[in-house]
Design a protein around this motif. Structure first.
Motif, PDB file in Angstrom:
ATOM      1  N   UNK A  45      51.142   2.920  66.812  1.00 35.95           N
ATOM      2  CA  UNK A  45      50.310   2.948  68.017  1.00 35.95           C
ATOM      3  C   UNK A  45      49.783   4.368  68.171  1.00 35.95           C
ATOM      4  N   UNK A  46      48.469   4.530  68.095  1.00 35.16           N
ATOM      5  CA  UNK A  46      47.846   5.851  68.166  1.00 35.16           C
ATOM      6  C   UNK A  46      47.083   5.981  69.479  1.00 35.16           C
ATOM      7  N   UNK A  47      47.299   7.101  70.187  1.00 33.23           N
ATOM      8  CA  UNK A  47      46.756   7.290  71.530  1.00 33.23           C
ATOM      9  C   UNK A  47      45.861   8.528  71.560  1.00 33.23           C
ATOM     10  N   UNK A  48      44.604   8.324  71.964  1.00 33.26           N
ATOM     11  CA  UNK A  48      43.645   9.421  72.133  1.00 33.26           C
ATOM     12  C   UNK A  48      43.172   9.434  73.575  1.00 33.26           C
ATOM     13  N   UNK A  49      42.526  10.528  73.982  1.00 32.51           N
ATOM     14  CA  UNK A  49      41.989  10.622  75.334  1.00 32.51           C
ATOM     15  C   UNK A  49      41.993  12.052  75.818  1.00 32.51           C
ATOM     16  N   UNK A  50      41.189  12.337  76.827  1.00 30.96           N
ATOM     17  CA  UNK A  50      41.128  13.691  77.374  1.00 30.96           C
ATOM     18  C   UNK A  50      42.365  13.999  78.195  1.00 30.96           C
ATOM     19  N   UNK A  74      55.188  11.302  68.180  1.00 35.14           N
ATOM     20  CA  UNK A  74      54.600  12.595  67.810  1.00 35.14           C
ATOM     21  C   UNK A  74      53.620  13.003  68.899  1.00 35.14           C
ATOM     22  N   UNK A  75      53.853  14.156  69.543  1.00 37.53           N
ATOM     23  CA  UNK A  75      52.996  14.637  70.624  1.00 37.53           C
ATOM     24  C   UNK A  75      52.731  16.130  70.449  1.00 37.53           C
ATOM     25  N   UNK A  76      51.790  16.628  71.217  1.00 40.63           N
ATOM     26  CA  UNK A  76      51.501  18.064  71.220  1.00 40.63           C
ATOM     27  C   UNK A  76      50.745  18.409  72.505  1.00 40.63           C
ATOM     28  N   UNK A  77      50.764  19.687  72.915  1.00 37.25           N
ATOM     29  CA  UNK A  77      51.568  20.771  72.355  1.00 37.25           C
ATOM     30  C   UNK A  77      53.003  20.681  72.883  1.00 37.25           C
ATOM     31  N   UNK A  78      53.840  21.629  72.481  1.00 38.00           N
ATOM     32  CA  UNK A  78      55.186  21.694  73.027  1.00 38.00           C
ATOM     33  C   UNK A  78      55.241  22.774  74.101  1.00 38.00           C
ATOM     34  N   UNK A  79      56.318  22.774  74.862  1.00 38.40           N
ATOM     35  CA  UNK A  79      56.504  23.785  75.902  1.00 38.40           C
ATOM     36  C   UNK A  79      57.391  24.932  75.401  1.00 38.40           C
ATOM     37  N   UNK A 140      47.042  11.819  69.489  1.00 38.78           N
ATOM     38  CA  UNK A 140      45.980  12.599  68.858  1.00 38.78           C
ATOM     39  C   UNK A 140      45.968  13.999  69.462  1.00 38.78           C
ATOM     40  N   UNK A 141      45.758  15.004  68.627  1.00 34.00           N
ATOM     41  CA  UNK A 141      45.712  16.371  69.119  1.00 34.00           C
ATOM     42  C   UNK A 141      44.392  16.722  69.772  1.00 34.00           C
ATOM     43  N   UNK A 142      43.287  16.527  69.055  1.00 36.52           N
ATOM     44  CA  UNK A 142      41.963  16.920  69.536  1.00 36.52           C
ATOM     45  C   UNK A 142      40.934  15.916  69.030  1.00 36.52           C
ATOM     46  N   UNK A 143      40.297  15.220  69.941  1.00 38.07           N
ATOM     47  CA  UNK A 143      39.259  14.268  69.549  1.00 38.07           C
ATOM     48  C   UNK A 143      39.860  12.960  69.101  1.00 38.07           C
ATOM     49  N   UNK A 144      39.646  12.614  67.842  1.00 38.61           N
ATOM     50  CA  UNK A 144      40.157  11.354  67.323  1.00 38.61           C
ATOM     51  C   UNK A 144      39.749  11.140  65.881  1.00 38.61           C
ATOM     52  N   UNK A 146      38.338  12.858  63.553  1.00 28.78           N
ATOM     53  CA  UNK A 146      38.631  13.881  62.553  1.00 28.78           C
ATOM     54  C   UNK A 146      39.959  14.591  62.802  1.00 28.78           C
ATOM     55  N   UNK A 147      40.747  14.080  63.725  1.00 29.84           N
ATOM     56  CA  UNK A 147      42.051  14.682  64.008  1.00 29.84           C
ATOM     57  C   UNK A 147      43.060  14.274  62.942  1.00 29.84           C
ATOM     58  N   UNK A 148      44.001  15.156  62.647  1.00 29.37           N
ATOM     59  CA  UNK A 148      44.973  14.905  61.582  1.00 29.37           C
ATOM     60  C   UNK A 148      45.776  13.629  61.795  1.00 29.37           C
ATOM     61  N   UNK A 149      46.055  13.282  63.042  1.00 33.22           N
ATOM     62  CA  UNK A 149      46.815  12.058  63.317  1.00 33.22           C
ATOM     63  C   UNK A 149      46.080  10.829  62.768  1.00 33.22           C
ATOM     64  N   UNK A 150      44.761  10.912  62.699  1.00 31.88           N
ATOM     65  CA  UNK A 150      43.953   9.779  62.231  1.00 31.88           C
ATOM     66  C   UNK A 150      44.050   9.583  60.714  1.00 31.88           C
ATOM     67  N   UNK A 151      44.846  10.407  60.033  1.00 35.78           N
ATOM     68  CA  UNK A 151      45.147  10.138  58.620  1.00 35.78           C
ATOM     69  C   UNK A 151      45.879   8.806  58.461  1.00 35.78           C
ATOM     70  N   UNK A 152      46.633   8.444  59.494  1.00 32.23           N
ATOM     71  CA  UNK A 152      47.428   7.215  59.474  1.00 32.23           C
ATOM     72  C   UNK A 152      46.627   6.100  60.145  1.00 32.23           C
ATOM     73  N   UNK A 153      46.488   4.972  59.495  1.00 33.32           N
ATOM     74  CA  UNK A 153      45.784   3.841  60.090  1.00 33.32           C
ATOM     75  C   UNK A 153      46.582   3.282  61.257  1.00 33.32           C
ATOM     76  N   UNK A 154      45.935   3.181  62.419  1.00 34.02           N
ATOM     77  CA  UNK A 154      46.593   2.655  63.609  1.00 34.02           C
ATOM     78  C   UNK A 154      46.574   1.132  63.597  1.00 34.02           C
TER      79      UNK A 154
END
Length: 408
Positions: A45-50, A74-79, A140-144, A146-154
């Motif tokens: 399950x891949x989650x994107x959004x502002x 997997x989330x970002x950033x960390x505290x 997703x870190x930034x956008x969707x 072209x973000x690295x998380x999108x390497x994995x098919x959701x």
């Protein structure tokens, strides 16, 4: 190359690429192919959004863990600790496992340069692939697209919200940004749009990709009734749900994502998830004397949500605010200007950090105070809060919240 500690590894991977951000999948996909990772038993399950990504991921993962599933998140950033980014069954990953993951990625990448986020994402995915997990929940870190998380098919793609943020990278309109974020969907797989009347580009991308599209307000919704919250969608009707500790606007999206992932919805477990799940920096109360809330709101959409939350406090609170200079500071301040009794403005000592003097120009001078450190701002604001019986709200950036947490 061996490193003696996790901090040593993190320093090393920060130095491996000249750019902090460089969107694109080619480098990561090349290394991912070499790693030959297995997928979870059930779904990704891949989650994107502002805004709302972290809360949505946390609620989904929390529900799945309570159902007895094994879940990697997997989330970002960390505290405070990098380990927060890679969680197994809602608990941060150990240093040793992360160090092993970095060593595997380092060996696999050869001479391929990776950004910090690419390296981190590949390491997190490797950890998950070693654990025989049932679900992966990826933020997703930034956008969707072209973000690295999108390497994995959701297997299920989720979009929480779209607002004008990171425009240098994603585009200067809601429609363009929506298209970028919708790029996480896959043919024949669900795309859950968690917005009422969001940009048309999301549905357009879903149609182009032949994804299974659903939209809040059309296919599913929640509403607050006298008996609590009510969810309708996908042939299901849930009544008497408790109001969540995390932002209410994400609840319908979370339930929709779980249903689209073919997860059985148990009313009792869902109610427990909503009432017990919290997340650092999401209007989180962390102290009582004086009362202190932390919130990572840093763009106009999040500021609008914060305005609504502040109304529930009754007496106007006191602000401790630090922001990054590439954010829409003027709009954030315009939305929040009348919500605080006074403003304690903080220099953020990071490359993108704004100075308090810059923030001050958007606010009435009589209400502002400037500081070079969180410790100084907190000491003065706390004295004021106790004398005037007001709460304090620390907000403006993940970095601002982290500076508070590092003192406590």
């Amino acid at each position: 190359m061996a490193h003696p500690s996790l901090d040593s590894w993190l320093s090393y991977i920060e130095s491996q690429h000249p750019a902090e951000i460089e969107l694109g999948l080619d480098r990561g996909l090349a290394v991912l192919q070499r790693l030959d990772l297995s997928r979870p038993k059930h779904k990704v399950i891949t989650v994107a959004g502002t805004n709302g990504k972290g809360s949505t991921c946390t609620l989904i993962s929390s529900y799945l863990v309570r159902q007895g599933y094994r879940v990697g998140t997997y989330t970002s950033p960390h505290f405070l600790r990098f380990n927060e980014r890679v969680a197994l069954d809602s608990q941060p990953c150990s240093d040793s496992l992360l160090m092993e993951a970095f060593a595997v990625v380092e060996q696999a990448r050869g001479d391929i340069p990776l950004t910090y986020f690419e390296f981190s994402t590949l390491a997190g995915l490797w950890v998950f692939s070693q654990q025989s997990l049932d679900y992966w929940v990826l933020e997703v870190g930034l956008g969707g697209r072209l973000d690295s998380v999108n390497m994995i098919d959701a297997d299920v793609a989720v979009i929480t919200s779209i607002a004008l943020d990171h425009m240098d990278w994603l585009g200067d309109s809601i429609e363009v940004i929506g298209r970028e974020k919708a790029g996480i969907c896959r043919p024949g797989k669900p795309l859950v749009n968690g917005m009422y009347q969001g940009p048309a580009s999301i549905a357009q991308v879903a149609a182009e990709q032949d994804a299974i599209y659903s939209e809040k307000g059309v296919d599913f919704r929640t509403e607050v009734t006298a008996s609590g919250m009510e969810f309708r969608g996908f042939g299901q009707h849930l009544v008497g749900l408790p109001l969540p500790k995390l932002p209410q606007e994400n609840v319908a999206t979370v339930i929709a994502a779980l249903i689209q992932a073919e997860v059985k919805i148990d009313h009792g477990i869902l109610s427990q998830t909503l009432t017990e799940t919290t997340l650092t920096g999401r209007f989180q109360q962390v102290a009582n004397d004086p009362v202190i809330y932390l919130d990572v709101a840093h763009n106009p959409e999040a500021a609008g949500t914060l305005v609504q939350q502040l109304q529930g406090l009754g007496r106007q609170p006191i602000a401790i605010c630090g922001m990054l200079k590439d954010k829409d500071i003027a709009s954030v301040m315009a939305l929040l200007e009348n919500s605080f009794a006074s403003w304690h403005l903080l220099d953020l000592d990071v490359p993108r950090g704004s100075k308090a003097d810059h923030l001050k120009q958007y606010l009435p001078a009589a209400l502002t105070h400037q500081y070079s450190s969180m410790a100084e701002a907190l000491a003065v604001a706390s004295d004021e809060a106790r004398k005037e019986q007001r709460a304090i709200v620390v907000f403006g950036s993940f970095i601002t919240v982290t500076e508070y947490l590092s003192l406590n």
